[in-house]
Write an enzyme that holds these catalytic residues in place. Structure first.
Site, PDB file in Angstrom:
ATOM      1  N   ARG A 112     116.002  59.084  15.075  1.00  0.00           N
ATOM      2  CA  ARG A 112     116.800  59.678  16.154  1.00  0.00           C
ATOM      3  C   ARG A 112     118.274  59.683  15.769  1.00  0.00           C
ATOM      4  NH1 ARG A 112     119.746  57.154  20.923  1.00  0.00           N
ATOM      5  NH2 ARG A 112     119.594  55.275  19.670  1.00  0.00           N
ATOM      6  N   ARG A 138     121.246  55.586  10.806  1.00  0.00           N
ATOM      7  CA  ARG A 138     120.979  54.180  11.131  1.00  0.00           C
ATOM      8  C   ARG A 138     119.974  53.532  10.188  1.00  0.00           C
ATOM      9  NH1 ARG A 138     121.007  54.663  17.751  1.00  0.00           N
ATOM     10  NH2 ARG A 138     123.222  55.077  17.832  1.00  0.00           N
ATOM     11  N   SER A 142     119.614  60.468  22.585  1.00  0.00           N
ATOM     12  CA  SER A 142     118.579  60.047  23.548  1.00  0.00           C
ATOM     13  C   SER A 142     119.048  60.186  24.991  1.00  0.00           C
ATOM     14  CB  SER A 142     118.077  58.632  23.264  1.00  0.00           C
ATOM     15  OG  SER A 142     119.143  57.795  23.055  1.00  0.00           O
TER      16      SER A 142
HETATM   17  C1  LIG Z   1     122.079  48.678  24.368  1.00  0.00           C
HETATM   18  C2  LIG Z   1     121.707  50.117  24.237  1.00  0.00           C
HETATM   19  C3  LIG Z   1     122.696  51.073  23.984  1.00  0.00           C
HETATM   20  C4  LIG Z   1     122.355  52.431  23.848  1.00  0.00           C
HETATM   21  N1  LIG Z   1     123.348  53.354  23.638  1.00  0.00           N
HETATM   22  C5  LIG Z   1     123.025  54.674  23.581  1.00  0.00           C
HETATM   23  C6  LIG Z   1     124.041  55.677  23.436  1.00  0.00           C
HETATM   24  O1  LIG Z   1     125.245  55.381  23.373  1.00  0.00           O
HETATM   25  N2  LIG Z   1     123.654  56.975  23.402  1.00  0.00           N
HETATM   26  C7  LIG Z   1     122.359  57.367  23.489  1.00  0.00           C
HETATM   27  O2  LIG Z   1     122.069  58.563  23.457  1.00  0.00           O
HETATM   28  N3  LIG Z   1     121.375  56.428  23.656  1.00  0.00           N
HETATM   29  C8  LIG Z   1     121.675  55.112  23.702  1.00  0.00           C
HETATM   30  N4  LIG Z   1     120.686  54.177  23.861  1.00  0.00           N
HETATM   31  C9  LIG Z   1     119.307  54.631  24.085  1.00  0.00           C
HETATM   32  C10 LIG Z   1     119.176  55.121  25.510  1.00  0.00           C
HETATM   33  O3  LIG Z   1     119.908  54.285  26.364  1.00  0.00           O
HETATM   34  C11 LIG Z   1     117.731  55.138  25.978  1.00  0.00           C
HETATM   35  O4  LIG Z   1     116.917  55.789  25.061  1.00  0.00           O
HETATM   36  C12 LIG Z   1     117.605  55.890  27.301  1.00  0.00           C
HETATM   37  O5  LIG Z   1     118.540  55.380  28.220  1.00  0.00           O
HETATM   38  C13 LIG Z   1     116.196  55.762  27.860  1.00  0.00           C
HETATM   39  O6  LIG Z   1     116.208  56.285  29.150  1.00  0.00           O
HETATM   40  P1  LIG Z   1     114.878  56.393  30.014  1.00  0.00           P
HETATM   41  O7  LIG Z   1     115.289  57.003  31.303  1.00  0.00           O
HETATM   42  O8  LIG Z   1     113.828  57.028  29.210  1.00  0.00           O
HETATM   43  O9  LIG Z   1     114.407  54.895  30.245  1.00  0.00           O
HETATM   44  P2  LIG Z   1     115.160  53.581  30.662  1.00  0.00           P
HETATM   45  O10 LIG Z   1     116.590  53.750  30.925  1.00  0.00           O
HETATM   46  O11 LIG Z   1     114.781  52.625  29.614  1.00  0.00           O
HETATM   47  O12 LIG Z   1     114.476  53.199  32.059  1.00  0.00           O
HETATM   48  C14 LIG Z   1     113.134  52.820  32.145  1.00  0.00           C
HETATM   49  C15 LIG Z   1     112.770  52.618  33.597  1.00  0.00           C
HETATM   50  O13 LIG Z   1     111.350  52.460  33.687  1.00  0.00           O
HETATM   51  C16 LIG Z   1     111.044  51.408  34.579  1.00  0.00           C
HETATM   52  N5  LIG Z   1     109.737  50.836  34.221  1.00  0.00           N
HETATM   53  C17 LIG Z   1     109.275  50.484  33.000  1.00  0.00           C
HETATM   54  N6  LIG Z   1     108.019  49.986  33.092  1.00  0.00           N
HETATM   55  C18 LIG Z   1     107.679  50.027  34.404  1.00  0.00           C
HETATM   56  C19 LIG Z   1     106.529  49.639  35.142  1.00  0.00           C
HETATM   57  N7  LIG Z   1     105.443  49.097  34.571  1.00  0.00           N
HETATM   58  N8  LIG Z   1     106.542  49.822  36.463  1.00  0.00           N
HETATM   59  C20 LIG Z   1     107.618  50.355  37.100  1.00  0.00           C
HETATM   60  N9  LIG Z   1     108.735  50.728  36.447  1.00  0.00           N
HETATM   61  C21 LIG Z   1     108.768  50.571  35.123  1.00  0.00           C
HETATM   62  C22 LIG Z   1     112.192  50.424  34.396  1.00  0.00           C
HETATM   63  O14 LIG Z   1     112.290  49.591  35.531  1.00  0.00           O
HETATM   64  C23 LIG Z   1     113.380  51.382  34.245  1.00  0.00           C
HETATM   65  O15 LIG Z   1     113.867  51.749  35.516  1.00  0.00           O
HETATM   66  C24 LIG Z   1     121.013  52.820  23.974  1.00  0.00           C
HETATM   67  C25 LIG Z   1     120.016  51.864  24.224  1.00  0.00           C
HETATM   68  C26 LIG Z   1     120.349  50.526  24.354  1.00  0.00           C
HETATM   69  C27 LIG Z   1     119.284  49.507  24.609  1.00  0.00           C
END
Ligand SMILES: Cc1cc2nc3c(=O)[nH]c(=O)nc-3n(C[C@H](O)[C@H](O)[C@H](O)COP(=O)(O)OP(=O)(O)OC[C@H]3O[C@@H](n4cnc5c(N)ncnc54)[C@H](O)[C@@H]3O)c2cc1C
Length: 549
Positions: free
Chosen positions: A361, A267, A366
């Site tokens: 990455r 990327r 991820s």
């Molecule tokens: C459009 C898009 C497409 C993607 N496609 C891919 C893919 O195809 N393959 C891949 O491997 N990765 C992909 N990624 C990356 C991947 O989706 C993310 O890295 C991963 O989903 C992150 O997961 P997470 O559980 O760490 O956090 P997230 O899914 O980001 O969830 C974060 C959570 O924390 C909560 N939160 C945050 N701050 C607070 C606070 N202060 N108080 C209470 N709650 C809070 C939010 O409400 C949310 O529920 C993509 C990302 C995006 C944006």
């Protein structure tokens, strides 16, 4: 209510952690700042990497090597091995929870190519992989009796000596500050790419809240300068044109109709090539026309609909204009296999810098990281809760948060927090974006310092306590500014180009900087940075982990 285990974050990492923690007879709650269905995880489209046959050592090594290559010397071999080797079990677990991956006629899971991957190893559910997985996990979490505390904004951690004792939250429905005591806490709050507002695939509330929370708790952030810019966002709306579009055979063309890069390069290389086209006055498009309507609707239905609904483009017949956008944060809170230096506190998902991505990455890694380390954090949190009791809450800390909220409500202001948030996103993209230099970073830093001072004189214009969106926006902005300073300082300290970090004034990788950059906020607005050598680190860390596990 009190819970044995509190998980902050309802994305893939938080959901996996909570379900795992519930395996033993713990009371478990998931806290999310919005509704449970809203997360980056739910937006993930392209897929999740996995070698499905864990006995296939050649393929496992190839996944490990691709991940290491992409990390540009800053990957942690132990964490990468663990992640890649756990992948097949994770896919089986997800299927068990009800995820229906796309399959061939014989019932084998299909795998598509993804950038930087030497073979096809990305499992998917059309172009809605994240949505399909989170839906299944939410259903599972409900079935096993996990409590959802939605619209609850975490302000800070509650600690007792060197251990966690709970989380301090703002209940959005009435703006009251409350504490959820817990024996163990898992933070899975996602990344910080949303602070590039207007130039990011992330929702605008991805402001790095929980990283700022960790900074305020005296914890160390690592490699904050490494932000991944996805090459293809829809130019007008920032909607992610999934890597699967190139994986399925899409071309990148400039306004002269010429292809200018191998579409399956990593990327960072593609994003830079697109930026250079733009700097030479060319527009850039993704061309999917040759795939035909049938294949597009089968493999990329969400993209087909988004392009049509958002910008009126039929991608089976027309070119779609794209631009690079901030997408993923490799930097995060320094964690060792989910463990932190606060007892009972575990961190997983995008907010954790656990060494699996290093300086860049690999697409599809991820979702894998979130699931693998979510499970691990859940197991560790559950174990800690079994053998430890609730600890006292220091209400002096809570009072500070109450006073802070009162202050935001009480004062008057003519300043517009929304304008500041947009301005922050623009300044970051222009000066701390795909290409940086000492000069651009200094300009950005001065500007962010100014915005940070301004942010302390922001107040709610609307004084209504019920669901006050201004209040949350101001708190998010303050967190975003704190994180922006950390990113800029780290980017300035890394006087080389490596992975996703490109310095115009130091355009080559320099072995001298094959190190991590650690950053700590020693007092509000004052940061201390230091290097951590990757090779020595591995040895020390292994000792450390063996002690902690
Ligand atoms: C459009 C898009 C497409 C993607 N496609 C891919 C893919 O195809 N393959 C891949 O491997 N990765 C992909 N990624 C990356 C991947 O989706 C993310 O890295 C991963 O989903 C992150 O997961 P997470 O559980 O760490 O956090 P997230 O899914 O980001 O969830 C974060 C959570 O924390 C909560 N939160 C945050 N701050 C607070 C606070 N202060 N108080 C209470 N709650 C809070 C939010 O409400 C949310 O529920 C993509 C990302 C995006 C944006």
């Amino acid at each position: 209510m009190i819970y044995d285990v509190v998980v902050v974050g309802g994305g893939i990492a938080g959901l996996m952690a909570a379900i795992e923690a519930k395996e033993v007879d713990n009371s478990v709650a998931i806290i999310t700042k919005g509704n449970i269905f809203k997360s980056n995880s739910a937006m993930a489209s392209g897929g999740i990497n996995a070698v499905l046959d864990k006995e296939d050592i050649t393929q496992l090594n190839s996944h490990i090597n691709d991940t290491l290559n992409s990390s540009k010397g800053l990957g942690d071999i132990k964490a990468i091995n663990y992640m890649c080797k756990s992948a097949s079990d994770i896919i089986a677990k997800l299927q068990d929870y009800g995820v229906e991956f796309d399959k061939d006629e014989e019932g084998n899971i299909l795998q598509r190519p993804f950038g930087g991957g030497s073979v096809n190893r990305t499992c998917y559910v059309g172009d809605k992989t994240g949505f399909a997985i989170t839906q299944a996990l939410i259903k599972k979490a409900k079935e096993v009796g996990i409590t959802f505390l939605v619209n609850t904004y975490v302000l800070n951690l509650a600690r007792y000596k060197t251990s966690i004792s709970g989380v301090v939250c703002l209940r959005r429905s009435d703006s009251s500050v409350l504490v959820y005591p817990a024996k163990s806490v898992v933070l899975a709050g996602g990344g910080y790419a949303g602070i590039f507002r207007g130039n990011s695939t992330n929702a605008q509330d991805y402001t790095g809240d929980l990283l700022a929370v960790c900074l305020r708790a005296g914890m160390v952030l690592k490699d904050m300068e490494f932000l991944q810019f996805h090459p293809t966002g829809i130019a007008k709306t920032n909607y992610l044109v999934t890597e699967a579009a190139r994986g399925e055979g899409g071309y990148l063309v400039n306004s002269d109709g010429q292809r200018f890069i191998n579409e399956l390069e990593t990327r960072d290389k593609i994003a830079k090539a697109i930026l250079e086209q733009q700097q030479n006055g060319k527009e850039v498009f993704i061309d999917l026309r040759h795939l035909g309507l049938e294949k597009i609707q089968e493999k990329l239905p969400s993209l087909f609909n988004a392009a049509y609904n958002q910008v009126g483009i039929d991608i089976s017949k027309e070119l779609l204009k794209i631009k690079p956008v901030a997408h993923y944060s490799m930097g995060g809170v320094d964690t060792k296999m989910g463990t932190t230096n606060i007892k009972g506190l575990y961190i997983c998902g995008e907010m954790a810098a656990n060494g699996v991505h290093g300086a860049n990455r690999l697409g599809g890694n991820s979702l894998l990281e979130g699931t693998v380390f979510g499970v691990l954090a859940g197991i560790k949190a559950s174990k800690h809760a079994q053998f430890n009791d609730f600890l006292p809450i220091d209400y002096n800390d809570v009072i500070k948060d109450i006073q802070n909220i009162d202050k935001i409500f009480d004062g008057e202001t003519s300043k517009n927090f929304n304008a500041i948030r947009i301005s922050l996103g623009k300044a970051l993209f222009e000066k701390v974006g795909i290409k940086r230099s000492k000069a651009s970073l200094i300009k950005a830093f001065d500007y962010i310092k100014y915005l940070r001072r301004e942010s302390y004189s922001l107040h709610c214009i609307n004084k209504e306590k019920r669901n006050n969106v201004e209040l949350i926006s101001i708190l998010e902005l303050r967190n975003a500014l704190e994180i922006s300073e950390a990113i800029i300082l780290a980017a300035k300290k890394r006087k080389e180009s490596r992975g996703a970090h490109f310095r115009e004034d130091y355009s080559e990788e320099n072995p001298k900087y094959k190190k991590h950059i650690l950053i700590k906020e020693i007092q509000k607005g004052f940061f201390r940075l230091r290097y951590e050598d990757n090779s020595i680190l591995t040895k020390i860390r292994n000792l450390f982990i063996n002690r902690m596990d």
